[in-house]
Write a protein that holds these residues in place. Structure first.
Motif: not given
Ligand code: VIB
Ligand code: ATP
Length: 246
Positions: A75, A99-104
């Protein structure tokens, strides 16, 4: 019986017998020595967002163009501007996935999947980092590799202190190079209710013994120096870790 060779630190690899390796550099500290060994034994290199800062900083400025990654992805909230500008100016693709539901980490593993589809060949994945530092990120690494075992047999996490990966339910023979690994190791029942464990090659072996987060967890176990292999039978997936010698 699955045979896992702890050969991911070797630089001399015969391409007929060993699949190609993708290195994913996470945003975690690592030594230059470990970095060089993993970089030179990998055919494809990717930085997860701030992992690019770590790559930039570990390499001497005069040498930096010799260590250009194939991709920087994430991101992009952690990569420094000077680092981003340097790699873009040298032709490295810097791909933002907001996308803020998946990590790098997940974004980079999905990039390896795209590469495999494009090349129609499989890669082993080595994550540089991810087993220490922030607890949420560390647990994410444990959880993500646990889930990935269903679709991907060979993905490892490596730090200066440890190597670790998930052993799926079944029997495993792990070839031990004692000059690289040990003395300590662990079998960690993460993500399962319990498993039945049997082992040979460890100082504290188990035989059909239940292991669970709520019960027995084999930490601070030792590799037996006179044994070249560790044999593990587990009824459910389990995290295996071994200490990396410095
Ligand atoms: C239930 C839930 N918990 C935490 C996050 C936050 N989050 C998870 S992955 C991510 C991307 C980080 O770069 C972020 C912000 C979410 N989306 N859903
Ligand atoms: N403190 C940490 N401990 C363990 N792993 C880490 C840590 N910081 C980053 N990582 C790993 O490196 C990857 C890239 O990290 P970066 O700092 O660029 O992004 P982040 O915003 O902290 O992480 P993400 O966006 O993935 O939640 C992360 O996805 C994670 O796998």
């Amino acid at each position: 019986m699955t045979s896992w060779k702890t050969d991911f630190l070797q630089t001399q690899i015969t391409s007929e017998t060993t699949p190609k390796r993708a290195l994913v550099i996470l945003n975690q500290p690592f030594s230059e020595g470990l970095f060089l060994r993993l970089w030179s034994s990998s055919q494809w290199h990717c930085c997860a967002d701030g992992g690019a800062n770590r790559l930039f900083d570990v390499v001497d400025s005069a040498q930096r163009t010799l260590f250009l990654p194939d991709l920087i992805k994430g991101d992009l909230d952690s990569i420094r501007n000077d680092v981003k500008d340097f790699y873009i100016s040298h032709g490295v693709p810097v791909v933002e996935d907001a996308d803020q539901d998946s990590t790098d980490l997940m974004k980079c593993v999905s990039a390896v999947q795209d590469l495999e589809t494009e090349q129609q060949s499989e890669y082993d994945i080595v994550l540089l980092g991810g087993l220490s530092g922030r607890l949420d990120q560390t647990i994410h690494t444990l959880s993500y590799l646990h889930k990935l075992r269903k679709t991907r047999k060979r993905i490892f996490a490596v730090t200066d202190d440890n190597v670790g990966w998930v052993l799926d339910g079944g029997e495993h023979i792990i070839h031990i190079d004692h000059s690289i690994l040990g003395p300590t190791c662990g079998l960690l029942p993460v993500g399962i209710a319990s498993t039945l464990l049997s082992t040979t090659g460890l100082r504290w072996n188990l035989w059909n013994q239940p292991s669970s987060f709520d019960g027995l967890v084999s930490t601070s176990n030792h590799l037996v120096p006179t044994e070249d292999t560790v044999w593990i039978r587990t009824s459910n997936p389990i995290w295996w870790t071994a200490e990396l010698r410095s």
